[in-house]
Design a protein around this motif. Sequence first.
Motif, short mmCIF file in Angstrom:
data_model
loop_
_atom_site.label_atom_id
_atom_site.label_comp_id
_atom_site.label_asym_id
_atom_site.label_seq_id
_atom_site.Cartn_x
_atom_site.Cartn_y
_atom_site.Cartn_z
N ASP A 252 0.84 -1.21 0.00
CA ASP A 252 0.00 0.00 0.00
C ASP A 252 0.86 1.25 0.00
OD1 ASP A 252 -2.28 -1.50 0.12
OD2 ASP A 252 -2.28 -1.56 2.32
N ASP A 253 1.94 1.16 0.81
CA ASP A 253 2.80 2.34 0.99
C ASP A 253 3.51 2.74 -0.31
OD1 ASP A 253 4.74 4.06 2.78
OD2 ASP A 253 6.03 2.84 1.49
N VAL A 254 4.06 1.76 -1.03
CA VAL A 254 4.98 2.09 -2.13
C VAL A 254 4.30 2.79 -3.32
CG1 VAL A 254 6.62 1.11 -3.81
CG2 VAL A 254 6.74 0.47 -1.39
N PRO A 255 3.16 2.26 -3.83
CA PRO A 255 2.52 3.00 -4.94
C PRO A 255 2.04 4.39 -4.52
CG PRO A 255 1.28 0.98 -4.40
CD PRO A 255 2.50 0.97 -3.56
N ALA A 256 1.62 4.52 -3.25
CA ALA A 256 1.19 5.85 -2.77
C ALA A 256 2.38 6.80 -2.77
CB ALA A 256 0.59 5.72 -1.38
N TRP A 257 3.55 6.29 -2.32
CA TRP A 257 4.79 7.09 -2.32
C TRP A 257 5.14 7.50 -3.74
CZ3 TRP A 257 9.51 6.53 -4.72
CH2 TRP A 257 10.58 7.31 -4.23
N ARG A 258 5.02 6.56 -4.68
CA ARG A 258 5.34 6.86 -6.09
C ARG A 258 4.45 8.00 -6.60
NH1 ARG A 258 3.59 3.81 -10.73
NH2 ARG A 258 1.57 3.98 -9.69
N ASP A 259 3.15 7.92 -6.32
CA ASP A 259 2.23 8.96 -6.78
C ASP A 259 2.58 10.31 -6.16
OD1 ASP A 259 0.99 6.96 -8.13
OD2 ASP A 259 -0.75 6.82 -6.78
N GLU A 260 2.90 10.26 -4.87
CA GLU A 260 3.22 11.51 -4.18
C GLU A 260 4.51 12.13 -4.76
OE1 GLU A 260 3.54 10.95 0.12
OE2 GLU A 260 5.12 12.47 0.05
N TRP A 261 5.50 11.25 -5.09
CA TRP A 261 6.74 11.77 -5.64
C TRP A 261 6.55 12.37 -7.02
CZ3 TRP A 261 11.88 12.86 -5.00
CH2 TRP A 261 12.26 12.87 -3.66
N LEU A 262 5.66 11.78 -7.79
CA LEU A 262 5.38 12.34 -9.12
C LEU A 262 4.83 13.75 -8.96
CD1 LEU A 262 3.77 9.54 -11.31
CD2 LEU A 262 5.71 11.01 -11.92
N SER B 48 11.73 10.14 -14.00
CA SER B 48 10.76 9.06 -14.13
C SER B 48 10.54 8.38 -12.80
CB SER B 48 11.22 8.04 -15.19
OG SER B 48 12.53 7.66 -14.94
N ALA B 49 9.38 7.76 -12.67
CA ALA B 49 9.06 7.04 -11.44
C ALA B 49 8.65 5.63 -11.84
CB ALA B 49 7.94 7.74 -10.69
N ASN B 50 9.28 4.67 -11.21
CA ASN B 50 9.04 3.27 -11.57
C ASN B 50 8.57 2.50 -10.35
OD1 ASN B 50 10.53 3.11 -14.36
ND2 ASN B 50 11.88 4.24 -13.00
N TYR B 51 7.51 1.73 -10.53
CA TYR B 51 7.01 0.87 -9.46
C TYR B 51 7.30 -0.57 -9.89
CZ TYR B 51 3.48 -1.42 -6.47
OH TYR B 51 2.82 -2.24 -5.57
N HIS B 52 8.09 -1.27 -9.08
CA HIS B 52 8.55 -2.61 -9.48
C HIS B 52 7.73 -3.72 -8.84
CE1 HIS B 52 12.11 0.16 -8.76
NE2 HIS B 52 12.08 0.08 -10.06
N LYS B 53 6.65 -3.34 -8.12
CA LYS B 53 5.87 -4.31 -7.33
C LYS B 53 6.84 -5.12 -6.45
CE LYS B 53 2.96 -5.99 -10.46
NZ LYS B 53 1.69 -6.49 -11.02
N ASP B 54 6.72 -6.47 -6.43
CA ASP B 54 7.60 -7.22 -5.51
C ASP B 54 8.80 -7.83 -6.22
OD1 ASP B 54 6.41 -9.19 -6.96
OD2 ASP B 54 5.47 -10.21 -5.26
N HIS B 55 9.12 -7.31 -7.44
CA HIS B 55 10.22 -7.88 -8.25
C HIS B 55 11.55 -7.88 -7.47
CE1 HIS B 55 12.55 -8.84 -11.81
NE2 HIS B 55 13.28 -7.77 -11.63
N PHE B 56 11.99 -6.69 -7.03
CA PHE B 56 13.28 -6.62 -6.33
C PHE B 56 13.16 -7.18 -4.91
CE2 PHE B 56 14.01 -3.05 -9.42
CZ PHE B 56 14.95 -3.74 -10.17
N GLY B 57 12.00 -6.98 -4.28
CA GLY B 57 11.79 -7.54 -2.94
C GLY B 57 12.01 -9.05 -2.96
N GLY B 58 11.47 -9.71 -4.00
CA GLY B 58 11.63 -11.16 -4.13
C GLY B 58 13.07 -11.53 -4.42
#
Length: 293
Positions: free
Chosen positions: A162-172, A230-240
């Motif tokens: 929940d936190d990360v996409p919200a952070w991405r939007d806020e940073w944009l 640019s702002a990139n959301y990687h979902k759980d790609h790098f987390g995994g």
Amino acid sequence: MLAASLIPTEVPGVGVLNSAFEAVVDGLRSSILGFAEPEDTQAFHVPPVISRALLERLGYVDAFPNLLGTLHTFVGDNRRWRAVQAARLADGAPWHSEQTISDVVALPATCYHLYPLVAHQTLAQPVTMTAEASCYRHEGSSELGRLRSFRMREVVRIGGPDDVPAWRDEWLTRARTWFDGLGLKTSVEVATDPFFGDAARMMAPPQRQEELKWELRADLGTGQAQAIASANYHKDHFGGLFDIRTGGDVAHTACAAFGLERIVLALIAAHGESPERWPASVRGALGLGGTGR
Ligand code: AMP
Ligand code: ZN
């Protein structure tokens, strides 16, 4: 009055920056760090090379083989080198015929150095990190603003889904407001990475559909808008891949990237080539002092 210049060298996409240009880069750097600060951002200095094995594991080689700059070194002994030299002198054989690929490659994006810093950790809170690096991409063209060697300031967020996409939007939004203050008109566009070969077919459509990559584009004076951030959301790609967790879940990650040379070129296109004559508000925001116009 010193114009800010990016001076071409004998190879395309590789330029030398004069002091007026670099003073603006310095201003951008502190201004970005200024608006990153409220979030307890951890700052790092990262080198312009990175483990080749790491980029192989991340799939960079599969997705962007054309952009990756590899480093090769001579690992032979004196005897081998004498043989190489003799062949050069005898029939013009290339000096690099025995160069071997090394364990490091040229860094293609700053954030690849940051995720490993929290590998195998469970994060109690979201983590925000920043770094700037000289990046290298073997670009196929060299129009204004498309460099092979350029600096990328990145801010990375690692946290829950929940936190990360919200952070991405806020940073944009934050980045766009910051650009507005610098007198740069930006468009916000959903984008895709320049995947190569089969990766283009497989990875670009979902990236676009899920709106994982956004670019802030500005005119660099060529009539064609280019991404200045640019702002990139990687979902759980790098987390995994790096085994990063938040509570019981695999961590999600996002990064916000600023192309420093491109931003200066956009500023030049908007306000002219002499930073001394830029509007006072822009000079003030960049700590360039003086009154400006
Ligand atoms: P990307 O990882 O492709 O989203 O790049 C991040 C940022 O780096 C972009 O928004 C640009 O501002 C900058 N950038 C990317 N490629 C180049 C390049 N070839 N030359 C200059 N700046 C670049
Ligand atoms: Zn990144």
